[in-house]
Design a protein around this motif. Structure first.
Motif, PDB file in Angstrom:
ATOM      1  N   MET A   1       0.847  -1.189   0.000  1.00 21.79           N
ATOM      2  CA  MET A   1       0.000   0.000   0.000  1.00 21.79           C
ATOM      3  C   MET A   1       0.886   1.244   0.000  1.00 21.79           C
ATOM      4  SD  MET A   1      -3.150   0.666  -0.026  1.00 21.79           S
ATOM      5  CE  MET A   1      -4.234   2.001   0.158  1.00 21.79           C
ATOM      6  N   TRP A   2       0.466   2.244  -0.718  1.00 16.62           N
ATOM      7  CA  TRP A   2       1.216   3.495  -0.796  1.00 16.62           C
ATOM      8  C   TRP A   2       1.052   4.297   0.491  1.00 16.62           C
ATOM      9  CZ3 TRP A   2       3.944   2.241  -4.602  1.00 16.62           C
ATOM     10  CH2 TRP A   2       3.416   1.652  -5.730  1.00 16.62           C
ATOM     11  N   ASP A   3       2.080   5.029   0.839  1.00 18.37           N
ATOM     12  CA  ASP A   3       2.049   5.892   2.012  1.00 18.37           C
ATOM     13  C   ASP A   3       1.644   7.290   1.542  1.00 18.37           C
ATOM     14  OD1 ASP A   3       2.323   6.848   4.573  1.00 18.37           O
ATOM     15  OD2 ASP A   3       4.502   7.061   4.441  1.00 18.37           O
ATOM     16  N   TYR A   4       0.352   7.568   1.557  1.00 14.83           N
ATOM     17  CA  TYR A   4      -0.168   8.846   1.078  1.00 14.83           C
ATOM     18  C   TYR A   4      -0.281   9.855   2.211  1.00 14.83           C
ATOM     19  CZ  TYR A   4      -1.593   6.636  -3.325  1.00 14.83           C
ATOM     20  OH  TYR A   4      -1.611   5.999  -4.535  1.00 14.83           O
ATOM     21  N   THR A   5      -0.007  11.112   1.895  1.00 19.07           N
ATOM     22  CA  THR A   5      -0.185  12.186   2.873  1.00 19.07           C
ATOM     23  C   THR A   5      -1.678  12.447   3.065  1.00 19.07           C
ATOM     24  OG1 THR A   5      -0.196  13.950   1.222  1.00 19.07           O
ATOM     25  CG2 THR A   5       1.975  13.290   2.125  1.00 19.07           C
ATOM     26  N   ASP A   6      -1.997  13.153   4.128  1.00 19.23           N
ATOM     27  CA  ASP A   6      -3.397  13.519   4.362  1.00 19.23           C
ATOM     28  C   ASP A   6      -3.937  14.385   3.228  1.00 19.23           C
ATOM     29  OD1 ASP A   6      -3.461  12.097   6.741  1.00 19.23           O
ATOM     30  OD2 ASP A   6      -3.052  13.859   7.995  1.00 19.23           O
ATOM     31  N   GLN A   7      -3.078  15.241   2.646  1.00 18.71           N
ATOM     32  CA  GLN A   7      -3.508  16.095   1.538  1.00 18.71           C
ATOM     33  C   GLN A   7      -3.857  15.268   0.304  1.00 18.71           C
ATOM     34  OE1 GLN A   7      -0.801  16.527   3.509  1.00 18.71           O
ATOM     35  NE2 GLN A   7      -0.048  18.616   3.427  1.00 18.71           N
ATOM     36  N   GLY A  60      -7.393   7.204 -13.739  1.00 19.03           N
ATOM     37  CA  GLY A  60      -6.144   6.810 -13.107  1.00 19.03           C
ATOM     38  C   GLY A  60      -6.341   6.515 -11.639  1.00 19.03           C
ATOM     39  N   CYS A  61      -5.237   6.429 -10.955  1.00 15.00           N
ATOM     40  CA  CYS A  61      -5.205   6.049  -9.547  1.00 15.00           C
ATOM     41  C   CYS A  61      -5.486   7.240  -8.629  1.00 15.00           C
ATOM     42  CB  CYS A  61      -3.841   5.452  -9.221  1.00 15.00           C
ATOM     43  SG  CYS A  61      -2.496   6.657  -9.429  1.00 15.00           S
ATOM     44  N   ALA A  62      -5.401   6.988  -7.328  1.00 18.39           N
ATOM     45  CA  ALA A  62      -5.618   8.035  -6.331  1.00 18.39           C
ATOM     46  C   ALA A  62      -4.672   9.206  -6.528  1.00 18.39           C
ATOM     47  CB  ALA A  62      -5.458   7.460  -4.925  1.00 18.39           C
ATOM     48  N   SER A  63      -3.418   8.922  -6.859  1.00 20.76           N
ATOM     49  CA  SER A  63      -2.445   9.998  -7.070  1.00 20.76           C
ATOM     50  C   SER A  63      -2.772  10.828  -8.297  1.00 20.76           C
ATOM     51  CB  SER A  63      -1.031   9.420  -7.211  1.00 20.76           C
ATOM     52  OG  SER A  63      -0.646   8.802  -6.023  1.00 20.76           O
ATOM     53  N   ALA A  64      -3.309  10.200  -9.330  1.00 18.39           N
ATOM     54  CA  ALA A  64      -3.697  10.935 -10.537  1.00 18.39           C
ATOM     55  C   ALA A  64      -4.861  11.877 -10.226  1.00 18.39           C
ATOM     56  CB  ALA A  64      -4.070   9.969 -11.659  1.00 18.39           C
ATOM     57  N   VAL A  65      -5.829  11.394  -9.495  1.00 15.64           N
ATOM     58  CA  VAL A  65      -6.971  12.239  -9.112  1.00 15.64           C
ATOM     59  C   VAL A  65      -6.498  13.377  -8.214  1.00 15.64           C
ATOM     60  CG1 VAL A  65      -9.169  12.299  -7.847  1.00 15.64           C
ATOM     61  CG2 VAL A  65      -8.645  10.363  -9.365  1.00 15.64           C
ATOM     62  N   ALA A  66      -5.712  13.049  -7.187  1.00 18.58           N
ATOM     63  CA  ALA A  66      -5.237  14.067  -6.249  1.00 18.58           C
ATOM     64  C   ALA A  66      -4.358  15.099  -6.945  1.00 18.58           C
ATOM     65  CB  ALA A  66      -4.477  13.412  -5.093  1.00 18.58           C
ATOM     66  N   TYR A  94       2.559  20.630  -3.091  1.00 12.26           N
ATOM     67  CA  TYR A  94       1.243  21.099  -2.657  1.00 12.26           C
ATOM     68  C   TYR A  94       0.494  19.990  -1.909  1.00 12.26           C
ATOM     69  CZ  TYR A  94      -3.384  23.342  -3.058  1.00 12.26           C
ATOM     70  OH  TYR A  94      -4.613  23.913  -2.809  1.00 12.26           O
ATOM     71  N   LEU A  95       0.747  18.755  -2.338  1.00 12.73           N
ATOM     72  CA  LEU A  95       0.088  17.596  -1.726  1.00 12.73           C
ATOM     73  C   LEU A  95       0.873  17.019  -0.555  1.00 12.73           C
ATOM     74  CD1 LEU A  95      -1.034  15.849  -5.023  1.00 12.73           C
ATOM     75  CD2 LEU A  95      -2.545  16.861  -3.288  1.00 12.73           C
ATOM     76  N   GLY A  96       1.956  17.685  -0.175  1.00 14.21           N
ATOM     77  CA  GLY A  96       2.773  17.172   0.913  1.00 14.21           C
ATOM     78  C   GLY A  96       3.647  16.008   0.489  1.00 14.21           C
ATOM     79  N   GLY A  97       3.798  15.829  -0.823  1.00 13.29           N
ATOM     80  CA  GLY A  97       4.639  14.763  -1.377  1.00 13.29           C
ATOM     81  C   GLY A  97       3.815  13.628  -1.950  1.00 13.29           C
ATOM     82  N   LEU A  98       4.424  12.953  -2.903  1.00 13.05           N
ATOM     83  CA  LEU A  98       3.843  11.756  -3.499  1.00 13.05           C
ATOM     84  C   LEU A  98       4.861  10.627  -3.370  1.00 13.05           C
ATOM     85  CD1 LEU A  98       2.416  13.196  -6.855  1.00 13.05           C
ATOM     86  CD2 LEU A  98       1.066  12.229  -4.983  1.00 13.05           C
TER      87      LEU A  98
END
Length: 187
Positions: A1-7, A60-66, A94-98
């Motif tokens: 699972m990816w480690d996504y920021t809250d943003q 796309g994936c969650a990162s593409a949407v975000a 802006y997203l706190g990193g990907l």
């Protein structure tokens, strides 16, 4: 699972500015539905070249949407010249990193933005400089060289994570490796 920021999670679960923008006078598209990720960016630009509104549709994936959601928030109110300076790192920041494996999503946003600006200005982007290496994602050898040098990419996997090159059919993986080796040889 990816480690996504809250943003990232917030922009994925509650994306801003989704859908076709009525009255859009600039559109930029990038990616490939056949290979996994695609983005269409809509801009409403006034006569002073200020972005009054922006929206997106992405596959796309969650990162593409975000990343797409974040991009629309970043550029609203900017002039086209200001927006043209936005980098994929700005989107990621802006997203706190990907996660490094998802940086290509921010690259896709930057690419769609450049295409939308060109579309508004009536500039046809005929072809990119360099030779196409990855046909699925329209990535050239010069883009790979620039990304390797600017971001310290060392492996084919790094290039795929950053540019998505090689992430579709995979037929270009050997060519990506050749480009990487040429950069290393020039040191």
């Amino acid at each position: 699972m990816w480690d996504y920021t809250d943003q990232v999670k917030d922009h994925f679960l509650k994306p801003r500015n989704v859908g076709e923008l009525k009255g859009a006078n600039a559109i930029g598209e990038t990616g490939s539905l056949n290979c996994g990720d695609a983005l269409r960016l809509y801009l409403k630009v006034n006569k002073n070249e200020r972005i009054m509104d922006a929206s997106f549709m992405t596959f796309g994936c969650a990162s593409a949407v975000a990343s797409s959601s974040a991009l629309t928030e970043i550029i609203k109110g900017m002039t086209l010249d200001e927006a043209a300076k936005i980098t994929n790192d700005d989107i990621s920041d802006y997203l706190g990193g990907l996660p490094k494996e998802k940086m290509h999503c921010s690259v896709m946003g930057q690419s769609a933005l450049k295409k939308a600006i060109a579309n508004f200005r009536g500039v046809q982007i005929l072809s990119k400089p360099g030779q196409i290496v990855c046909e699925c994602f329209d990535v050239t050898d010069l883009e790979i060289i620039d990304a390797v040098k600017a971001n310290g990419l060392e492996t084919t996997e790094d290039v795929t994570n950053y540019l998505k090159a090689g992430g579709g059919c995979g037929q270009c993986l050997d060519r990506i490796e050749e480009v990487l080796e040429s950069v290393k040889a020039k040191g």
